[in-house]
Every structure is written in C-alpha cells, then in structure tokens.
Scaffold this motif. Structure first.
Motif, mmCIF file in Angstrom:
data_model
loop_
_atom_site.group_PDB
_atom_site.id
_atom_site.type_symbol
_atom_site.label_atom_id
_atom_site.label_comp_id
_atom_site.label_asym_id
_atom_site.label_seq_id
_atom_site.Cartn_x
_atom_site.Cartn_y
_atom_site.Cartn_z
ATOM 1 N N ARG A 1 0.832 -1.183 0.000
ATOM 2 C CA ARG A 1 0.000 0.000 0.000
ATOM 3 C C ARG A 1 0.883 1.256 0.000
ATOM 4 O O ARG A 1 0.625 2.221 -0.726
ATOM 5 C CB ARG A 1 -0.863 -0.059 1.267
ATOM 6 C CG ARG A 1 -1.792 1.071 1.495
ATOM 7 C CD ARG A 1 -2.761 0.667 2.614
ATOM 8 N NE ARG A 1 -3.570 1.781 3.035
ATOM 9 C CZ ARG A 1 -3.223 2.638 4.005
ATOM 10 N NH1 ARG A 1 -2.074 2.488 4.624
ATOM 11 N NH2 ARG A 1 -4.021 3.629 4.319
ATOM 12 N N ARG B 1 2.340 1.755 -3.457
ATOM 13 C CA ARG B 1 1.340 2.292 -4.384
ATOM 14 C C ARG B 1 1.147 3.785 -4.135
ATOM 15 O O ARG B 1 1.067 4.573 -5.065
ATOM 16 C CB ARG B 1 0.027 1.536 -4.186
ATOM 17 C CG ARG B 1 -0.834 1.488 -5.406
ATOM 18 C CD ARG B 1 -1.914 0.446 -5.252
ATOM 19 N NE ARG B 1 -2.703 0.675 -4.048
ATOM 20 C CZ ARG B 1 -3.078 -0.275 -3.214
ATOM 21 N NH1 ARG B 1 -2.760 -1.515 -3.444
ATOM 22 N NH2 ARG B 1 -3.782 0.017 -2.141
ATOM 23 N N ALA B 2 1.117 4.153 -2.855
ATOM 24 C CA ALA B 2 0.963 5.575 -2.531
ATOM 25 C C ALA B 2 2.178 6.365 -3.000
ATOM 26 O O ALA B 2 2.038 7.478 -3.515
ATOM 27 C CB ALA B 2 0.765 5.744 -1.026
ATOM 28 N N ARG C 1 4.049 5.676 -5.577
ATOM 29 C CA ARG C 1 3.953 5.840 -7.030
ATOM 30 C C ARG C 1 2.900 6.879 -7.382
ATOM 31 O O ARG C 1 3.070 7.674 -8.305
ATOM 32 C CB ARG C 1 3.623 4.496 -7.694
ATOM 33 C CG ARG C 1 4.826 3.569 -7.732
ATOM 34 C CD ARG C 1 4.502 2.287 -8.456
ATOM 35 N NE ARG C 1 3.646 1.414 -7.664
ATOM 36 C CZ ARG C 1 2.739 0.598 -8.165
ATOM 37 N NH1 ARG C 1 2.551 0.544 -9.462
ATOM 38 N NH2 ARG C 1 2.016 -0.155 -7.373
ATOM 39 N N ALA C 2 1.800 6.873 -6.631
ATOM 40 C CA ALA C 2 0.750 7.844 -6.900
ATOM 41 C C ALA C 2 1.240 9.259 -6.619
ATOM 42 O O ALA C 2 1.013 10.183 -7.420
ATOM 43 C CB ALA C 2 -0.486 7.532 -6.050
ATOM 44 N N GLY D 1 -6.909 10.718 -0.334
ATOM 45 C CA GLY D 1 -6.743 10.551 1.105
ATOM 46 C C GLY D 1 -5.321 10.210 1.507
ATOM 47 O O GLY D 1 -5.078 9.763 2.619
ATOM 48 N N VAL D 2 -4.370 10.415 0.593
ATOM 49 C CA VAL D 2 -2.974 10.123 0.919
ATOM 50 C C VAL D 2 -2.354 11.349 1.583
ATOM 51 O O VAL D 2 -2.471 12.461 1.069
ATOM 52 C CB VAL D 2 -2.175 9.775 -0.359
ATOM 53 C CG1 VAL D 2 -0.709 9.537 -0.017
ATOM 54 C CG2 VAL D 2 -2.768 8.565 -1.035
ATOM 55 N N ILE E 1 4.154 10.620 3.039
ATOM 56 C CA ILE E 1 4.782 9.746 2.044
ATOM 57 C C ILE E 1 6.173 10.274 1.687
ATOM 58 O O ILE E 1 7.122 9.507 1.525
ATOM 59 C CB ILE E 1 3.901 9.654 0.777
ATOM 60 C CG1 ILE E 1 2.571 8.985 1.105
ATOM 61 C CG2 ILE E 1 4.622 8.902 -0.331
ATOM 62 C CD1 ILE E 1 2.673 7.545 1.505
ATOM 63 N N ARG F 1 8.499 9.280 4.368
ATOM 64 C CA ARG F 1 8.838 7.866 4.297
ATOM 65 C C ARG F 1 9.787 7.578 3.142
ATOM 66 O O ARG F 1 10.636 6.695 3.228
ATOM 67 C CB ARG F 1 7.566 7.032 4.156
ATOM 68 C CG ARG F 1 7.024 6.656 5.536
ATOM 69 C CD ARG F 1 5.641 6.114 5.493
ATOM 70 N NE ARG F 1 4.754 7.047 6.181
ATOM 71 C CZ ARG F 1 3.467 6.871 6.318
ATOM 72 N NH1 ARG F 1 2.886 5.804 5.799
ATOM 73 N NH2 ARG F 1 2.745 7.744 6.960
#
Lengths: 237, 364
Positions: free
Chosen positions: B232, B235-236, B238-239, B251-252, B257, B260
């Motif tokens: 997850r 994916r976030a 990459r988004a 909602g990210v 991110i 991280r």
C-alpha cells in the motif's frame, strides 16, 4: 442545516484575487451545479473546498465542522471526494490500482469489496480493462475511472470538475446519467460545468459564477429559463 | 491554475545532430579499436585479471546502485537532487563502524570478542545500525532542510541540499575528526580473504566481503521492488510521484509519504555505507562524497526517476569504471575521470538516461 456551507470565501493565487467572497450551500441529497465561463472561479471553489487551496478568508463548513483547518487528505477522509479537472488518472498505475488508491484510507475490507463491485457494475468497461495501466485508457474510460475512483472513497459529498470536458456528446450523456444515478443512491453532488445545459438538466439548483462572485442562484429549471443565463451560457439568442 | 510545465527534453536539430552522430561514431570506433588492441593485438592482461576487474566493478556497482536508488526515489517525488545523500551514506557507514568497535571490545570469553564469536549477528547489527542512523538522518534532513521550501522555485531546495551536505560533512568532522578510521570486520570477513578460482594460468580471489556486498545489495533491491510494487505504501509512493494533488484527493498524506521516501532512501544509503566500510575498509568524514557523486552519475545514466534505471546505471558505472582504465590503456587513478566523463556524455547525448522517459504533463 445544509450539508456544505461555503460562506464568503476569498482565495488567492499569489496576488491574484481568484475568489471574491463566494457563498454557496448544498443540501443533503441534492445535485448543485456551478456554471460560468473560463476563469470565473469554479475550479478554484472546488479546490478551496477540498483544501488544495487555502482560503484567506471565509468558512467552509461540512455538517457543522469547519474544513479550512484541515489538510486535503483529512478532508477527503471526512467524506468529500473530488473528481479533478482533467481526471487526474495515475497513468502508470493499473485500473485496479487506481481504484485501490480511492480506498487508500479505508480499512473495511467488506465495504471496499462492495464498492468495487458497485463501480464495476456501473462501469463494466473498467472491469474489462482492470489490468491495463491508466495511461492507455480512452478519454471516456479515464473519466469513468476518475468517477469510480472517487466512489471508492465512499463519499458523502462528491465534487465533480468538468466531467464532460473533451468527451463525445454521447459519452457526456451517459456520464451525466451516471452522476444522476449515483446521486439517487444517496451521494450529494456538487458539479462544476462549462456545459451549462447538461449541468442544469440534471441539477436541482444552480449558481452562476462570474469573476469570483456568485451573480445568480436559483432552481435549475428557473435558471434554464433565465434571460441572462440563456444568452451567456446556453448560447441562445 | 496549477502551472503545468512539461520538462522538454532538449531535442538536437540540424548541424548539432550531425556533430552528435560524428562524435558518437568516433567514440565507438575508438572504443572498438582499443578493445581490439588490449584483447587481441597486444593482450595486456590475462583472462583472470579481466575477471577480477569485472568482479570488482560489480561489487562497487552494487553499492553505487543502492545509493543511486536513493537519488532516484527522491527525484521521482520531489524533482530535486538530494545532494546531501552521499553524506547520509557516510553517517550510516559510521553507524556500522561503531557497532563493530563496540562488539569488538565486548569479550564473551578471555580471548574471544562478540564480533568474532558471532560474526553473522555482528554484521546484521552493523547493517541495522547503519540503516537506522542514515534513515534518521534522511528523515530530519527532509524535515529541516527541504520541507520548509516546498513550493519554492526548484533551484532553492537544490541550494539547500548543497548546504546540508556541507553541514553534515563538517558536523562529521567535528565528531569523528579528520582521521581515517579502520573498519574492523569480524575475522572471517577479512578483506582480501575469499574463494580462489582458477582461470587460465592465474587465480582470481572472490572476496567474502565482495560477495556479501553483492548479496545484501541484491536482497535489498528485491525488497525495495516488492515494497514499491506490492504494498500500500509503494502504491501511494507511485501515486504521489505521478500527481501530488490527486494523491491527496485519494486521502494520501503527501507529506507523510515524502518523509517515508526519505527514510527508505536513508535505509538504502545506510546499507551502502556499511558495505563500503566492510569491503573497502576506511571511513572518514567525507567518505560519502565520491560515492555520492558517482551514484548521482549512475542515477542520471540510468534515467533519473527510474528505479530499475538506477540499479542498471549503478552496475554499469561500477563495471565501466573498473574496466575502463585497462581498456583505454590509461592510469588506474583516472577511473574517476571516466565516471564523470560518462556523466557529461550522457547529459550531452541522452539527458533522459538509458531508461529515462519524458516526464508527463501533470508532473511539477
């Protein structure tokens, strides 16, 4: 009490005063549309609501809670979804991954699965293309994906920015049909459109935005008959 | 409106294109001629030596690759070159160094230190410490030096990165002095010790430290691949790399991110630092500088923003740098010149790198 109450919002891009005291309200279960020309401030209004832009003045209240203090992802988690202008598909993520992104902050596996089934029922095309990456979809399919992805956040309020942009007339009609049925199933909709005729045909109420201000508001049916709206936005004489 | 700028890749036209082609043909012809000379006409080295060069190159390249991924991850999300990344690696190298020192001083019996009694655990602890130090450094680096500049013109965080790099080097100099510290490996990992392989008339020593470096590096890269592709968080990431505002609309927590991402780059850099210490044996306050720039070269070579590109670029650079002096018949001290010539050549001939691509419009 309205579900969403935007009152006297002023938003700036640098020194450009883009929203000059916008006030709108959306009742639960309604479809409300903002119509107006290019650069009138429609998109800016939506971006202010979801916190992508910070208003310098004014309040945006969702079910009694002021949203202006929150960041975008927090606002989204409070049940506001936005289908952005130009769709904002993640071109390198697959259709499934795009939809999974919509459910990013949800933990209820069962609800996610239900919503996924629902999206695939509304848009069977997406199910056919679920392993394709977003960038390879057609414009219409991307719009379906953008709406489906917004549905995956399970919103109370859905903001749509120009869903008809760049689509063939037949597709526009089916997209609007979908918006109407999503609304019937209980999602409140705030719709921004340049295609005023289509927007007013499905909306309950409408606001006309000009240079960052609301210049007119009425029931959708009344707006369609309004002299000024007909001349300026419906292209009639 | 959000400003949409496509990063236009410089498309050479007219005579410039011909100059490129002529230069390209010239370089290739020269290279082929040199290969003919050193391999067939006047063989300078036996096959064993060539193999040794190649192995050295792969070992070094796998370290470059780990560092290069850090550059590429950060660039993919923030479109800035984190020039302090090499110094983050240096801090990690010191983290591992102190673990080895401490375990070396800790006696489990009168003659045996923990380091030599439990070498596997010691190495694992050193890697963990290096990763922890570097990822902490990366986290605070982003918080202090880059986050306040979010939204500033792109040059500004770049200058901040150079400043942060100078700060970290000088802080390390204060803490660890200018001395070069010997990395004391567990005895089984003595530098130079390894398996002997007979090739032709000679033997090649495949060192334990080299094999350890390659194995750990590959494991970490596989882990990173799984993280980015399957989780997850990946994916976030990459988004967010594709479109920050849309990611926020899903909602990210975009800032989270980004934090991280810096932590993950720090983990890779920390591992690279410990490998550097274990394999090459010396750490000092600017030990991160050269590998940092080399890895940056590798990331550009592979196509900055692309993770497979960084892996490929790192390996390629390591091997070329190791074989280059022998092939071109120049002094081995000129290997850095070869690496940076490659940087210039890539920027001139193919600014997008091997696996690079034109950035999409929504980016930046």
């Amino acid at each position: 009490m309205p579900m969403l109450e935007v009152s006297d919002v002023h938003t700036y891009y640098g020194n450009i005063h883009a929203l000059n005291g916008i006030s709108i309200s959306v009742e639960k279960g309604e479809i409300v549309t903002l119509i107006g020309g290019n650069g009138a401030g429609k998109t800016t209004t939506l971006r202010s609501i979801v916190g992508l832009l910070k208003p310098r003045q004014g309040h945006i209240v969702l079910d009694g809670e002021d949203l202006t203090q929150y960041k975008t992802h927090e606002i989204v988690n409070k049940g506001v979804a936005m289908v952005p202008e130009g769709r904002g598909i993640f071109a390198r993520l697959t259709v499934t991954e795009n939809l999974d992104m919509g459910a990013y902050s949800r933990k209820d596996q069962k609800g996610i699965q239900q919503d996924l089934d629902r999206v695939y029922t509304i848009f069977p095309r997406l199910k056919e293309r679920r392993t394709q990456v977003g960038g390879t979809l057609s414009g219409g399919e991307q719009q379906m994906l953008a709406i489906g992805r917004a549905l995956m956040t399970h919103p109370r309020l859905m903001l749509l920015d120009e869903p008809s942009m760049g689509l063939a007339p037949l597709l526009v009609e089916s997209i609007f049909e979908t918006i109407r049925s999503i609304n019937k199933e209980g999602t409140t909709v705030l719709l921004v459109e340049q295609n005023a005729l289509m927007a007013l045909s499905i909306a309950d109420r409408g606001y006309v935005v000009q240079t960052g201000r609301i210049v007119l508001q009425d029931k959708a049916a009344a707006l369609r008959k309004n002299e000024m709206v007909r001349k300026a936005y419906l292209g009639e004489e | 409106m959000q400003q949409k700028t496509a990063l236009h890749v410089h498309k050479p036209v007219g005579t410039y294109r011909y100059v490129q082609i002529i230069l390209g043909v010239f370089f290739s012809a020269y290279l082929l001629w040199r290969l003919y000379v050193v391999l067939i006409a006047h063989p300078a080295y036996g096959p064993d030596t060539w193999l040794r060069f190649t192995i050295d190159g792969v070992v070094l390249g796998s370290v470059y690759a780990l560092i290069a991924i850090g550059y590429t991850l950060v660039y993919g999300i923030l479109f800035m070159i984190n020039f302090a990344h090499g110094d983050v690696m240096m801090l990690g190298a010191f983290g591992g160094y102190f673990v080895f020192e401490a375990l070396g001083a800790y006696k489990v019996s009168s003659s045996l230190s923990f380091l030599n009694a439990y070498p596997v655990i010691s190495v694992i602890l050193a890697f963990l410490a290096g990763m922890a130090v570097s990822s902490t450094a990366g986290y605070f680096l982003e918080k202090i030096a880059y986050r306040p500049l979010r939204g500033a013109p792109r040059l500004v965080p770049l200058i901040s990165a150079v400043g942060a790099s100078i700060f970290l080097e000088n802080a390390a100099q204060l803490l660890f002095s200018t001395q070069r510290w010997d990395y004391t490996n567990p005895a089984v990992l003595n530098r130079g010790a390894g398996w002997n392989i007979h090739v032709g008339q000679g033997t090649v020593v495949v060192t334990y430290t080299g094999v350890l470096t390659i194995v750990v590096s590959v494991l970490i890269m596989i882990g990173l691949y799984l993280l980015v592709k399957r989780t997850r968080l990946g994916r976030a990431m990459r988004a967010v790399a594709e479109n920050k505002s849309t990611a926020a609309l899903m909602g990210v927590d975009v800032d989270g991110i980004i934090s991280r991402t810096f932590i993950i780059s720090g983990v890779l850099a920390g591992a690279a630092g410990v490998m550097w210490g274990i394999h090459l044996g010396l750490v000092y306050y600017y030990v991160g500088f050269i590998p940092g720039i080399k890895a940056f070269t590798a990331a550009v070579l592979g196509g900055i923003g692309s993770i497979p590109g960084a892996m490929l670029g790192g390996l390629f650079l390591g091997v070329v740098e190791s074989l280059g002096p022998a092939v071109l018949g120049i002094s081995f001290q000129l290997k850095d010149v070869i690496a940076f010539s490659i940087l210039v050549l890539v920027l001139v001939f193919r600014p997008t790198g091997i696996l690079g691509e034109v950035l999409s419009e929504e980016k930046v």
